[in-house]
Scaffold this motif. Structure first.
Motif, mmCIF file in Angstrom:
data_model
loop_
_atom_site.group_PDB
_atom_site.id
_atom_site.type_symbol
_atom_site.label_atom_id
_atom_site.label_comp_id
_atom_site.label_asym_id
_atom_site.label_seq_id
_atom_site.Cartn_x
_atom_site.Cartn_y
_atom_site.Cartn_z
ATOM 1 N N LEU A 288 14.244 15.387 -106.729
ATOM 2 C CA LEU A 288 13.838 14.053 -107.126
ATOM 3 C C LEU A 288 14.142 13.798 -108.603
ATOM 4 C CD1 LEU A 288 12.431 11.532 -105.947
ATOM 5 C CD2 LEU A 288 10.286 12.410 -106.874
ATOM 6 N N ALA A 289 13.916 14.816 -109.449
ATOM 7 C CA ALA A 289 14.237 14.668 -110.873
ATOM 8 C C ALA A 289 15.728 14.465 -111.066
ATOM 9 C CB ALA A 289 13.761 15.911 -111.631
ATOM 10 N N ARG A 290 16.554 15.182 -110.319
ATOM 11 C CA ARG A 290 18.008 15.005 -110.422
ATOM 12 C C ARG A 290 18.419 13.603 -109.969
ATOM 13 N NH1 ARG A 290 22.859 16.113 -107.469
ATOM 14 N NH2 ARG A 290 21.683 16.625 -105.591
ATOM 15 N N ALA A 291 17.778 13.114 -108.889
ATOM 16 C CA ALA A 291 18.087 11.762 -108.412
ATOM 17 C C ALA A 291 17.713 10.721 -109.466
ATOM 18 C CB ALA A 291 17.349 11.502 -107.106
ATOM 19 N N GLN A 292 16.568 10.920 -110.129
ATOM 20 C CA GLN A 292 16.182 9.999 -111.195
ATOM 21 C C GLN A 292 17.161 10.055 -112.362
ATOM 22 O OE1 GLN A 292 12.198 11.464 -111.922
ATOM 23 N NE2 GLN A 292 11.250 9.764 -110.779
ATOM 24 N N ARG A 293 17.557 11.259 -112.734
ATOM 25 C CA ARG A 293 18.448 11.445 -113.875
ATOM 26 C C ARG A 293 19.833 10.859 -113.616
ATOM 27 N NH1 ARG A 293 17.709 16.326 -114.028
ATOM 28 N NH2 ARG A 293 19.570 17.104 -112.951
ATOM 29 N N GLU A 294 20.341 11.019 -112.403
ATOM 30 C CA GLU A 294 21.694 10.580 -112.083
ATOM 31 C C GLU A 294 21.729 9.191 -111.449
ATOM 32 O OE1 GLU A 294 23.540 13.585 -109.735
ATOM 33 O OE2 GLU A 294 23.246 15.172 -111.240
ATOM 34 N N GLY A 295 20.547 8.631 -111.146
ATOM 35 C CA GLY A 295 20.508 7.292 -110.559
ATOM 36 C C GLY A 295 21.059 7.232 -109.152
ATOM 37 N N ILE A 296 20.772 8.244 -108.341
ATOM 38 C CA ILE A 296 21.276 8.300 -106.971
ATOM 39 C C ILE A 296 20.088 8.304 -106.010
ATOM 40 C CG2 ILE A 296 23.413 9.493 -107.574
ATOM 41 C CD1 ILE A 296 22.086 12.109 -106.796
ATOM 42 N N PRO A 297 20.296 7.899 -104.754
ATOM 43 C CA PRO A 297 19.183 7.889 -103.794
ATOM 44 C C PRO A 297 18.884 9.291 -103.274
ATOM 45 C CG PRO A 297 21.183 7.117 -102.734
ATOM 46 C CD PRO A 297 21.521 7.290 -104.189
ATOM 47 N N LEU A 298 17.701 9.455 -102.709
ATOM 48 C CA LEU A 298 17.283 10.698 -102.067
ATOM 49 C C LEU A 298 16.525 10.329 -100.808
ATOM 50 C CD1 LEU A 298 16.847 13.766 -101.956
ATOM 51 C CD2 LEU A 298 14.764 13.417 -103.317
ATOM 52 N N SER A 299 17.059 10.685 -99.649
ATOM 53 C CA SER A 299 16.433 10.368 -98.360
ATOM 54 C C SER A 299 15.634 11.571 -97.874
ATOM 55 C CB SER A 299 17.491 9.995 -97.321
ATOM 56 O OG SER A 299 18.172 8.813 -97.704
ATOM 57 N N LEU A 300 14.445 11.279 -97.338
ATOM 58 C CA LEU A 300 13.565 12.332 -96.818
ATOM 59 C C LEU A 300 13.239 12.009 -95.373
ATOM 60 C CD1 LEU A 300 11.985 14.902 -97.721
ATOM 61 C CD2 LEU A 300 9.990 13.412 -97.949
ATOM 62 N N LEU A 301 13.603 12.913 -94.470
ATOM 63 C CA LEU A 301 13.400 12.723 -93.028
ATOM 64 C C LEU A 301 12.361 13.717 -92.542
ATOM 65 C CD1 LEU A 301 14.440 11.278 -90.417
ATOM 66 C CD2 LEU A 301 16.037 13.207 -90.166
ATOM 67 N N MET A 302 11.239 13.184 -91.967
ATOM 68 C CA MET A 302 10.209 14.046 -91.380
ATOM 69 C C MET A 302 10.323 13.962 -89.874
ATOM 70 S SD MET A 302 6.837 13.893 -93.775
ATOM 71 C CE MET A 302 6.362 15.466 -93.056
ATOM 72 N N ILE A 303 10.369 15.138 -89.218
ATOM 73 C CA ILE A 303 10.629 15.231 -87.782
ATOM 74 C C ILE A 303 9.473 15.963 -87.119
ATOM 75 C CG2 ILE A 303 12.201 16.132 -86.021
ATOM 76 C CD1 ILE A 303 14.423 16.008 -88.151
ATOM 77 N N ASP A 304 9.098 15.469 -85.918
ATOM 78 C CA ASP A 304 8.072 16.147 -85.126
ATOM 79 C C ASP A 304 8.548 16.188 -83.684
ATOM 80 O OD1 ASP A 304 5.022 17.046 -85.138
ATOM 81 O OD2 ASP A 304 5.346 15.812 -83.335
ATOM 82 N N LEU A 305 8.463 17.367 -83.068
ATOM 83 C CA LEU A 305 8.884 17.503 -81.673
ATOM 84 C C LEU A 305 7.802 16.901 -80.779
ATOM 85 C CD1 LEU A 305 10.443 21.099 -81.585
ATOM 86 C CD2 LEU A 305 11.453 18.930 -82.296
ATOM 87 N N ASP A 306 8.247 16.018 -79.871
ATOM 88 C CA ASP A 306 7.287 15.306 -79.016
ATOM 89 C C ASP A 306 6.730 16.215 -77.925
ATOM 90 O OD1 ASP A 306 7.794 12.977 -80.461
ATOM 91 O OD2 ASP A 306 9.521 12.446 -79.186
ATOM 92 N N ARG A 307 5.454 16.041 -77.644
ATOM 93 C CA ARG A 307 4.757 16.711 -76.534
ATOM 94 C C ARG A 307 4.914 18.230 -76.609
ATOM 95 N NH1 ARG A 307 7.896 12.617 -74.561
ATOM 96 N NH2 ARG A 307 6.773 10.725 -73.863
ATOM 97 N N PHE A 308 4.936 18.788 -77.836
ATOM 98 C CA PHE A 308 5.163 20.233 -77.973
ATOM 99 C C PHE A 308 3.972 21.047 -77.474
ATOM 100 C CE2 PHE A 308 5.677 24.227 -80.309
ATOM 101 C CZ PHE A 308 6.993 24.522 -79.980
#
Length: 441
Positions: A288-308
């Motif tokens: 996140l600090a690198r994204a702020q410094r370089e002005g680039i986006p950072l995507s965060l994907l949270m995944i959960d397996l259904d009916r596990f």
């Protein structure tokens, strides 16, 4: 040495009082005045002869003991120094090759001329032979002197000893003398002034060959002086040190590999092979600090397996673990360089996608979702049709400006996907966030 001559002069000056040096005078034929010898005369003559004989014996002993470099000097000294002795002896015994003359003064003159000629013209008493005998021959280094035609002019004792040569080599070509040692011959006759050579017989040793060119006043090459220095112990120590360094380097590399392996084991989930939550906590702030410094986006994907949970209850935990491994293997194939996938806990996963804007990260999230559904159905022969995944996606800086806020937004989107029917990817919006907040109330 001056006591007896001084005594003789004093006795001559005072002879009129004691008459011990000469006792009287007689007139001989040819109007020659001769004096009769007294006891002091014979004492002085005896002492002088004794000193001369002792000196001659010393010279003869030195002549036989030293090499040819000295014998010419000793012979010249013996010949010219013996002339006064012979002349004096001829006078004492009453024989003279010059009638009515004492031959001693003539012999002294000839000796003086001969010794002067020997010193000034023939190099008598020069330091060169002394240096060769006392210094050169006793050097620990081997010395070889070549003339302009690369013939051996001089070699010291160490050179003969190191190479095991037992025959005269002066005057022989260097190629003949050093034939059994081609590397040494190349070092001697080549272009390099300094080189290192291994002499393999009669005893294996490393030598450092240093060469100096001898020129005359017109800069013409008159020969070469070569000094061979034994560096065997130094070379062996260097080789041992090099081996030790190589072993140490190999050990350090092994230790580093082990440390990296241990670190990887400490930071990876053993079941899926993905990074664990600890690694995520260490990395998300840095990314996140690198994204702020370089002005680039950072995507965060949270995944959960259904009916596990139902999967574990109906098919057992072994099947559940197998599904988790399938998902880990799939995600690894979908990662770009720089992406980070972590098992967040249980059946929850997080994928960070640096530099990925919303459109790109959403497309890749849908690819992971669809590929996982197809993989489970194919690998299980359609025995697990209900095993799907839900995911929530949030992007910095559009949705959040801190790591904790970014995770919260992705988590809100994930549960929105769950509420929306599962098996889908939801993107965080302010509306979803407001709905989540009202649901919490």
């Amino acid at each position: 040495l001056f006591i007896i001559p001084a005594f003789c002069v004093l006795a001559a000056a005072t002879n009129s009082f004691h008459h011990e040096l000469w006792t009287g005078f007689t007139m001989e034929a040819g109007n020659t005045l001769a004096y009769s010898h007294g006891p002091i005369f014979f004492l002085v003559i005896g002492y002088s002869y004794l000193m001369l004989i002792g000196g001659v014996l010393v010279m003869i002993a030195a002549f036989s003991r030293h090499d040819a470099n000295y014998r010419g000097q000793f012979l010249a000294v013996l010949v010219f120094a013996s002339l006064p002795f012979v002349g004096s002896l001829a006078y004492v015994i009453g024989f003279s090759p010059f009638p009515d003359q004492d031959p001693a003064p003539i012999a002294f003159a000839v000796a003086a001329v001969g010794l002067t000629w020997s010193v000034t013209r023939q190099g008598l008493l020069t330091v060169v032979p002394i240096a060769q005998e006392s210094v050169l021959q006793n050097l620990h280094d081997a010395v070889l002197v070549l003339d302009a035609s690369n013939r051996v002019a001089l070699a010291n004792y160490a050179f003969f000893k190191w190479l095991g040569i037992f025959e005269p080599i002066v005057g022989k070509p260097a190629s003949e003398v050093l034939g059994p040692w081609p590397e040494l011959l190349n070092a001697v006759t080549g272009e390099l002034d300094d080189s290192e050579v291994l002499i393999d017989h009669p005893r294996s040793r490393y030598v450092d060959v240093r060469r100096a060119v001898v020129t005359d006043e017109r800069k013409r090459v008159r020969g070469r002086v070569l000094v061979l220095r034994d560096i065997n112990e130094l070379r062996l120590a260097d080789l041992e040190l090099r081996d030790a360094n190589e072993q140490l380097t190999a050990q350090l590399s092994t230790i580093q590999d082990l440390q990296e392996g241990l670190r990887e084991q400490a930071l990876r989930d053993p079941l899926t092979g993905l990074y664990n939550r600890r690694y995520l906590e260490e990395t998300v702030g840095r990314e996140l600090a690198r994204a702020q410094r370089e002005g680039i986006p950072l995507s965060l994907l949270m995944i959960d397996l259904d009916r596990f949970k139902s999967l574990n209850d109906e098919h057992g935990h072994a099947t559940g673990d197998q599904v988790l491994q399938w998902f880990g293997d799939l995600v690894k194939t979908k990662l770009r360089p720089g992406d980070i996938a972590c098992r967040y806990g249980g059946e929850e996963f997080v994928v960070m996608m640096p530099s990925a804007p919303l459109t790109v990260s959403l497309s890749r999230a849908e690819d992971i979702r669809g590929s996982f559904t197809q993989l489970v159905r194919t690998a299980s022969n359609n025995r697990l049709p209900n095993v799907t995944l839900s995911a929530g996606l949030a992007v910095f800086p559009a949705d959040a400006t801190s790591a904790s806020e970014l995770r919260r937004c992705a988590d809100v989107a994930l549960y929105a996907a769950k509420r929306g029917g599962r098996d889908r990817v939801m993107v965080y919006t302010e509306r979803i966030g407001a709905q989540s907040f009202r649901g919490a109330e």
